[in-house]
Design a protein around this motif. Sequence first.
Motif, mmCIF file in Angstrom:
data_model
loop_
_atom_site.group_PDB
_atom_site.id
_atom_site.type_symbol
_atom_site.label_atom_id
_atom_site.label_comp_id
_atom_site.label_asym_id
_atom_site.label_seq_id
_atom_site.Cartn_x
_atom_site.Cartn_y
_atom_site.Cartn_z
ATOM 1 N N ASP A 104 -30.135 -0.987 3.572
ATOM 2 C CA ASP A 104 -30.165 -1.270 2.135
ATOM 3 C C ASP A 104 -29.043 -2.234 1.766
ATOM 4 O O ASP A 104 -29.265 -3.427 1.692
ATOM 5 C CB ASP A 104 -30.182 0.006 1.293
ATOM 6 C CG ASP A 104 -29.209 1.072 1.766
ATOM 7 O OD1 ASP A 104 -28.223 0.748 2.455
ATOM 8 O OD2 ASP A 104 -29.417 2.241 1.418
ATOM 9 N N LYS A 137 -34.548 -2.508 2.604
ATOM 10 C CA LYS A 137 -34.601 -2.553 1.143
ATOM 11 C C LYS A 137 -33.935 -3.857 0.719
ATOM 12 O O LYS A 137 -32.764 -3.874 0.334
ATOM 13 C CB LYS A 137 -33.863 -1.358 0.535
ATOM 14 C CG LYS A 137 -34.514 -0.018 0.751
ATOM 15 C CD LYS A 137 -33.655 1.018 0.044
ATOM 16 C CE LYS A 137 -34.259 2.386 0.037
ATOM 17 N NZ LYS A 137 -33.390 3.338 -0.702
ATOM 18 N N ASP A 139 -33.958 -5.694 -1.831
ATOM 19 C CA ASP A 139 -33.437 -5.779 -3.191
ATOM 20 C C ASP A 139 -32.056 -5.117 -3.321
ATOM 21 O O ASP A 139 -31.372 -5.310 -4.314
ATOM 22 C CB ASP A 139 -34.418 -5.165 -4.196
ATOM 23 C CG ASP A 139 -34.833 -3.745 -3.846
ATOM 24 O OD1 ASP A 139 -35.147 -3.485 -2.667
ATOM 25 O OD2 ASP A 139 -34.850 -2.890 -4.748
ATOM 26 N N GLU A 154 -40.725 -3.238 4.823
ATOM 27 C CA GLU A 154 -39.904 -3.587 3.672
ATOM 28 C C GLU A 154 -40.357 -2.767 2.480
ATOM 29 O O GLU A 154 -41.545 -2.730 2.173
ATOM 30 C CB GLU A 154 -40.086 -5.079 3.340
ATOM 31 C CG GLU A 154 -38.862 -5.891 3.534
ATOM 32 C CD GLU A 154 -39.045 -7.330 3.101
ATOM 33 O OE1 GLU A 154 -39.637 -7.612 2.039
ATOM 34 O OE2 GLU A 154 -38.567 -8.186 3.865
ATOM 35 N N ARG A 156 -39.332 -2.380 -1.564
ATOM 36 C CA ARG A 156 -38.538 -2.804 -2.723
ATOM 37 C C ARG A 156 -38.597 -1.709 -3.784
ATOM 38 O O ARG A 156 -39.620 -1.061 -3.956
ATOM 39 C CB ARG A 156 -39.070 -4.121 -3.285
ATOM 40 C CG ARG A 156 -38.891 -5.265 -2.304
ATOM 41 C CD ARG A 156 -39.379 -6.580 -2.889
ATOM 42 N NE ARG A 156 -39.266 -7.628 -1.904
ATOM 43 C CZ ARG A 156 -38.174 -8.348 -1.692
ATOM 44 N NH1 ARG A 156 -37.100 -8.114 -2.406
ATOM 45 N NH2 ARG A 156 -38.149 -9.287 -0.770
ATOM 46 N N GLU A 157 -37.480 -1.543 -4.453
ATOM 47 C CA GLU A 157 -37.382 -0.533 -5.507
ATOM 48 C C GLU A 157 -37.900 0.821 -5.027
ATOM 49 O O GLU A 157 -38.639 1.512 -5.731
ATOM 50 C CB GLU A 157 -38.114 -1.009 -6.759
ATOM 51 C CG GLU A 157 -37.544 -2.294 -7.319
ATOM 52 C CD GLU A 157 -38.266 -2.792 -8.548
ATOM 53 O OE1 GLU A 157 -38.929 -1.983 -9.221
ATOM 54 O OE2 GLU A 157 -38.155 -3.994 -8.830
#
Length: 183
Positions: A104, A137, A139, A154, A156-157
């Motif tokens: 992350d 992650k 982002d 992957e 995201r959020e």
Amino acid sequence: MTRCRIVIAEQQIPLIVDRLAEQISTDYEGQDITLVGIMKGSIIFIADLMRALERKSRIACIRLDLIGYGSYGDKQQPGDLRLLFDTSHPRAGKHVIIVEDVADTLTTVRTARAHLYTNKTEEKRPKSIAICAFISKPDKSQHQDVELKYVGIELREAGFLIGYGMYNQGEKRGLPFVARLID
């Protein structure tokens, strides 16, 4: 009771691991590699990955090693890590793959990479260092200088994840799937 939503089903995990093993086997065919798992979260993933690599039978020798980091307690600043235990195998001239469950912020893998490579004389440095993460992650990344060579999936959020080695306050690490905690 912990409420969660499954984001990676149990049946998907072996497919992801096998794809990563295929990529690594192709890249390191006929060579020796050392998998260095970042404890404790990577332990289930690294075991599955090592077995998948052995089934491919294209890598000359696969070694396993572990490295552990912890925070500095109450006075912790984001990214402040201390080495809890170091690898035990010599890595001079070896291909090293750092294995992480969730990449992350990338702070831990960045710290591990620096530790394994820097402050070493040329003859004690690894031949190469690559990073493999089951989950990325992007982002959340704070370090653009860290390349994830092998990424399982992957997300995201994704929020806070549990299962398949990841945990919430010491619990749920052994779940056979990956789930997002629901508030």
